[in-house]
Design a protein around this motif. Structure first.
Motif, PDB file in Angstrom:
ATOM      1  N   PHE A  81      -5.234   2.335   5.599  1.00  0.00           N
ATOM      2  CA  PHE A  81      -5.899   1.095   6.283  1.00  0.00           C
ATOM      3  C   PHE A  81      -6.171   0.854   4.616  1.00  0.00           C
ATOM      4  O   PHE A  81      -7.402   2.137   3.567  1.00  0.00           O
ATOM      5  CB  PHE A  81      -6.738   1.373   7.522  1.00  0.00           C
ATOM      6  CG  PHE A  81      -7.752  -0.113   7.095  1.00  0.00           C
ATOM      7  CD1 PHE A  81      -7.244  -1.327   8.056  1.00  0.00           C
ATOM      8  CD2 PHE A  81      -8.771   0.180   7.135  1.00  0.00           C
ATOM      9  CE1 PHE A  81      -8.009  -1.872   7.801  1.00  0.00           C
ATOM     10  CE2 PHE A  81      -9.894  -1.174   7.427  1.00  0.00           C
ATOM     11  CZ  PHE A  81      -9.284  -2.326   7.660  1.00  0.00           C
ATOM     12  N   CYS A  82      -5.821  -0.299   4.279  1.00  0.00           N
ATOM     13  CA  CYS A  82      -6.612  -0.862   2.374  1.00  0.00           C
ATOM     14  C   CYS A  82      -8.447  -1.434   3.420  1.00  0.00           C
ATOM     15  O   CYS A  82      -8.863  -2.777   3.876  1.00  0.00           O
ATOM     16  CB  CYS A  82      -6.112  -1.651   2.119  1.00  0.00           C
ATOM     17  SG  CYS A  82      -7.255  -2.417   0.889  1.00  0.00           S
ATOM     18  N   TYR A  83      -9.347  -1.156   2.827  1.00  0.00           N
ATOM     19  CA  TYR A  83     -10.749  -1.791   3.296  1.00  0.00           C
ATOM     20  C   TYR A  83     -10.829  -2.987   2.613  1.00  0.00           C
ATOM     21  O   TYR A  83     -11.371  -3.806   3.205  1.00  0.00           O
ATOM     22  CB  TYR A  83     -11.666  -0.568   2.915  1.00  0.00           C
ATOM     23  CG  TYR A  83     -12.277   0.254   4.129  1.00  0.00           C
ATOM     24  CD1 TYR A  83     -12.979  -0.608   5.215  1.00  0.00           C
ATOM     25  CD2 TYR A  83     -11.922   1.884   4.344  1.00  0.00           C
ATOM     26  CE1 TYR A  83     -13.232   0.938   6.419  1.00  0.00           C
ATOM     27  CE2 TYR A  83     -11.733   2.231   4.977  1.00  0.00           C
ATOM     28  CZ  TYR A  83     -12.405   2.084   6.073  1.00  0.00           C
ATOM     29  OH  TYR A  83     -12.901   2.816   6.864  1.00  0.00           O
ATOM     30  N   ASN A  84     -10.374  -3.090   1.407  1.00  0.00           N
ATOM     31  CA  ASN A  84     -10.476  -3.835   0.434  1.00  0.00           C
ATOM     32  C   ASN A  84      -9.896  -5.405   1.180  1.00  0.00           C
ATOM     33  O   ASN A  84     -10.587  -6.356   0.950  1.00  0.00           O
ATOM     34  CB  ASN A  84     -10.191  -3.861  -0.988  1.00  0.00           C
ATOM     35  CG  ASN A  84     -10.767  -2.512  -1.869  1.00  0.00           C
ATOM     36  OD1 ASN A  84     -10.376  -1.473  -1.894  1.00  0.00           O
ATOM     37  ND2 ASN A  84     -11.281  -2.776  -2.512  1.00  0.00           N
ATOM     38  N   ASP A  85      -8.715  -4.945   1.558  1.00  0.00           N
ATOM     39  CA  ASP A  85      -7.822  -6.121   2.225  1.00  0.00           C
ATOM     40  C   ASP A  85      -7.761  -6.300   3.439  1.00  0.00           C
ATOM     41  O   ASP A  85      -7.217  -7.132   3.989  1.00  0.00           O
ATOM     42  CB  ASP A  85      -6.213  -6.219   1.895  1.00  0.00           C
ATOM     43  CG  ASP A  85      -6.518  -5.673  -0.141  1.00  0.00           C
ATOM     44  OD1 ASP A  85      -6.950  -7.114  -0.929  1.00  0.00           O
ATOM     45  OD2 ASP A  85      -5.529  -5.560  -1.018  1.00  0.00           O
ATOM     46  N   GLN A  86      -8.419  -5.301   4.064  1.00  0.00           N
ATOM     47  CA  GLN A  86      -8.965  -5.247   5.534  1.00  0.00           C
ATOM     48  C   GLN A  86      -6.933  -5.692   6.243  1.00  0.00           C
ATOM     49  O   GLN A  86      -7.298  -6.536   7.133  1.00  0.00           O
ATOM     50  CB  GLN A  86      -9.819  -6.039   6.546  1.00  0.00           C
ATOM     51  CG  GLN A  86     -11.101  -6.454   5.830  1.00  0.00           C
ATOM     52  CD  GLN A  86     -11.650  -5.103   6.262  1.00  0.00           C
ATOM     53  OE1 GLN A  86     -11.420  -4.414   7.844  1.00  0.00           O
ATOM     54  NE2 GLN A  86     -12.557  -4.433   5.545  1.00  0.00           N
ATOM     55  N   LYS A  87      -6.387  -4.432   5.994  1.00  0.00           N
ATOM     56  CA  LYS A  87      -5.233  -4.612   6.466  1.00  0.00           C
ATOM     57  C   LYS A  87      -4.403  -3.309   6.467  1.00  0.00           C
ATOM     58  O   LYS A  87      -4.907  -2.757   5.465  1.00  0.00           O
ATOM     59  CB  LYS A  87      -3.758  -5.671   5.662  1.00  0.00           C
ATOM     60  CG  LYS A  87      -4.448  -5.376   4.120  1.00  0.00           C
ATOM     61  CD  LYS A  87      -2.749  -6.030   3.473  1.00  0.00           C
ATOM     62  CE  LYS A  87      -1.552  -6.142   4.118  1.00  0.00           C
ATOM     63  NZ  LYS A  87      -0.846  -6.495   3.289  1.00  0.00           N
ATOM     64  N   CYS A  88      -3.544  -2.252   7.524  1.00  0.00           N
ATOM     65  CA  CYS A  88      -2.599  -1.270   6.908  1.00  0.00           C
ATOM     66  C   CYS A  88      -1.394  -1.328   6.064  1.00  0.00           C
ATOM     67  O   CYS A  88      -0.802  -2.530   6.206  1.00  0.00           O
ATOM     68  CB  CYS A  88      -2.510  -1.273   8.630  1.00  0.00           C
ATOM     69  SG  CYS A  88      -3.726  -1.033   9.892  1.00  0.00           S
ATOM     70  N   ILE A  89      -1.100  -0.460   5.779  1.00  0.00           N
ATOM     71  CA  ILE A  89      -0.123  -0.301   4.057  1.00  0.00           C
ATOM     72  C   ILE A  89       0.295   1.108   4.693  1.00  0.00           C
ATOM     73  O   ILE A  89      -0.167   2.090   5.557  1.00  0.00           O
ATOM     74  CB  ILE A  89      -1.222  -0.025   3.147  1.00  0.00           C
ATOM     75  CG1 ILE A  89      -2.565   0.938   2.730  1.00  0.00           C
ATOM     76  CG2 ILE A  89      -1.791  -1.732   2.737  1.00  0.00           C
ATOM     77  CD1 ILE A  89      -2.720   0.879   1.337  1.00  0.00           C
ATOM     78  N   CYS A  90       1.557   1.097   3.675  1.00  0.00           N
ATOM     79  CA  CYS A  90       1.537   2.364   3.991  1.00  0.00           C
ATOM     80  C   CYS A  90       1.573   3.278   2.705  1.00  0.00           C
ATOM     81  O   CYS A  90       0.597   3.360   1.935  1.00  0.00           O
ATOM     82  CB  CYS A  90       3.575   2.660   4.077  1.00  0.00           C
ATOM     83  SG  CYS A  90       4.501   1.781   2.262  1.00  0.00           S
ATOM     84  N   VAL A  91       2.030   4.534   3.061  1.00  0.00           N
ATOM     85  CA  VAL A  91       1.447   5.704   1.354  1.00  0.00           C
ATOM     86  C   VAL A  91       1.993   4.806  -0.137  1.00  0.00           C
ATOM     87  O   VAL A  91       1.215   5.069  -0.259  1.00  0.00           O
ATOM     88  CB  VAL A  91       2.299   7.134   1.716  1.00  0.00           C
ATOM     89  CG1 VAL A  91       1.502   7.927   0.381  1.00  0.00           C
ATOM     90  CG2 VAL A  91       1.709   7.404   3.344  1.00  0.00           C
ATOM     91  N   LEU A  92       2.585   4.640   0.002  1.00  0.00           N
ATOM     92  CA  LEU A  92       3.871   3.600  -0.989  1.00  0.00           C
ATOM     93  C   LEU A  92       3.150   2.877  -2.136  1.00  0.00           C
ATOM     94  O   LEU A  92       2.757   1.879  -2.817  1.00  0.00           O
ATOM     95  CB  LEU A  92       4.797   3.314  -1.301  1.00  0.00           C
ATOM     96  CG  LEU A  92       6.054   4.384  -0.775  1.00  0.00           C
ATOM     97  CD1 LEU A  92       7.420   3.906  -0.760  1.00  0.00           C
ATOM     98  CD2 LEU A  92       5.828   6.141  -2.143  1.00  0.00           C
ATOM     99  N   CYS A  93       2.040   1.986  -0.931  1.00  0.00           N
ATOM    100  CA  CYS A  93       1.251   1.009  -1.299  1.00  0.00           C
ATOM    101  C   CYS A  93       0.007   0.970  -1.999  1.00  0.00           C
ATOM    102  O   CYS A  93      -0.428   0.082  -2.699  1.00  0.00           O
ATOM    103  CB  CYS A  93       1.443   0.149   0.233  1.00  0.00           C
ATOM    104  SG  CYS A  93       2.182  -0.775   0.666  1.00  0.00           S
ATOM    105  N   THR A  94      -0.406   2.457  -1.485  1.00  0.00           N
ATOM    106  CA  THR A  94      -1.666   2.284  -2.088  1.00  0.00           C
ATOM    107  C   THR A  94      -1.100   2.931  -3.895  1.00  0.00           C
ATOM    108  O   THR A  94      -2.144   2.949  -4.568  1.00  0.00           O
ATOM    109  CB  THR A  94      -2.131   4.077  -1.676  1.00  0.00           C
ATOM    110  OG1 THR A  94      -1.293   4.905  -2.000  1.00  0.00           O
ATOM    111  CG2 THR A  94      -2.525   3.901  -0.340  1.00  0.00           C
ATOM    112  N   THR A  95      -0.170   3.230  -4.072  1.00  0.00           N
ATOM    113  CA  THR A  95       0.361   3.375  -5.535  1.00  0.00           C
ATOM    114  C   THR A  95       0.356   2.066  -6.223  1.00  0.00           C
ATOM    115  O   THR A  95       0.252   2.122  -7.528  1.00  0.00           O
ATOM    116  CB  THR A  95       1.603   4.477  -5.950  1.00  0.00           C
ATOM    117  OG1 THR A  95       2.454   4.255  -5.274  1.00  0.00           O
ATOM    118  CG2 THR A  95       0.660   5.378  -5.271  1.00  0.00           C
ATOM    119  N   GLU A  96       0.774   1.190  -5.855  1.00  0.00           N
ATOM    120  CA  GLU A  96       1.353  -0.420  -6.492  1.00  0.00           C
ATOM    121  C   GLU A  96       0.018  -1.056  -6.130  1.00  0.00           C
ATOM    122  O   GLU A  96      -1.508  -1.474  -6.770  1.00  0.00           O
ATOM    123  CB  GLU A  96       2.860  -0.444  -5.686  1.00  0.00           C
ATOM    124  CG  GLU A  96       3.805   0.740  -6.048  1.00  0.00           C
ATOM    125  CD  GLU A  96       4.735   0.487  -5.388  1.00  0.00           C
ATOM    126  OE1 GLU A  96       4.842  -1.305  -5.018  1.00  0.00           O
ATOM    127  OE2 GLU A  96       5.635   1.001  -4.909  1.00  0.00           O
TER     128      GLU A  96
END
Length: 274
Positions: A81-96
């Motif tokens: 979960f990304c607090y900045n964008d308030q949305k659920c993401i996958c692990v690879l999204c955290t690096t991109e």
């Protein structure tokens, strides 16, 4: 003795909004559970092997549309979960796209969101209670208003009935008064007419005698007859008497018009108050 065979599991066909089993090759049956790790949904038949101890490595959840939990960019499970964008993401999204953002696992973000959800529910409950109280008050007011309106209707019917009865009595009294005055005036006028007719007859008879006397050639007889003429009859009826001297109904008509105007004004005031 041969052991009884176990009854086959109950299966169900899919309906609108149901999740389909990913392992059914022909007719797709309704999925009962989903595996968020394998990204697979199972029906009652195909989930049986998953209950074996050797295969119970992944936690099964209630059947759900797994495509909604897959990252469309990386095809990975949405577990962050990304607090900045308030949305659920996958692990690879955290690096991109979300590199440097404040991200945590969904399991970590859940308690906070659960708390917020609880606060929202409390607000909803308060609003529900407020609306229910308002509904009760309004319903009570409506009942009271209807009761008051019904009482006003009954009261107005009673009052107007009494007024109509009173007006009917007054109407009869006025009619009797008018008829009585009419009879008295006409009776008096008829008496005067008869008296005038008698007087006219006497006057015409006297006029005829005087006309006959005027042709008399005997001077002495003329004088003697003239001295013997009766004086003019005294009428009991005055020549100035007319029906206009009898009671007029104009005042009565004006009073009735004023009464009607006053009643109309009073009804107007009642309607204005309403």
């Amino acid at each position: 003795m041969a052991e009884a065979q176990a009854a086959p599991p109950v299966t169900a066909r899919t309906g609108p909004g149901d999740v389909e089993c990913d392992l059914c090759s022909e007719e797709k049956l309704k999925a009962v559970v989903s595996c968020p790790v394998c990204l697979t949904s199972f029906c009652e038949v195909h989930v049986q092997p998953r209950y074996q101890p050797a295969l119970q490595k992944h936690k099964l959840v209630k059947a759900t549309q797994l495509q909604e939990k897959i990252c469309f960019q990386h095809g990975r499970l949405l577990e962050m979960f990304c607090y900045n964008d308030q949305k659920c993401i996958c692990v690879l999204c955290t690096t991109e796209d979300h590199n440097g953002h404040n991200t945590v696992f969904a399991t970590v973000a859940r308690p906070e969101k659960q708390k917020l959800l609880l606060e929202k529910r409390k607000k909803f409950h308060r609003r529900i209670q407020e609306r229910e109280i308002a509904m009760k008050k309004l319903t009570k007011a409506v009942v009271s208003y209807k009761r008051s309106a019904q009482e006003a209707l009954e009261h107005s019917d009673r009052i107007f009935t009494e007024l109509l009865q009173s007006i009917e009595r007054r109407r009869s009294e006025v009619k009797e008064l008018i008829r009585a005055q009419e009879e008295a005036a006409v009776s008096r006028a008829e008496e005067i007419l008869k008296e005038l007719e008698r007087e006219i007859e006497e006057l015409r008879r006297g006029d005829a005698e005087m006309e006959e006397l005027s042709y008399d050639q005997d001077h002495v007889h003329f004088i003697q007859s003239f001295q013997a003429l009766q004086t003019s009859p005294v009428s009991k009826a005055s020549l100035s008497i007319t029906l206009s001297q009898h009671p007029s109904f104009d005042a009565l008509k004006e009073s009735l018009i004023a009464l009607k105007r006053d009643e109309t004004c009073q009804i107007g005031k009642i309607l204005a108050v309403g």
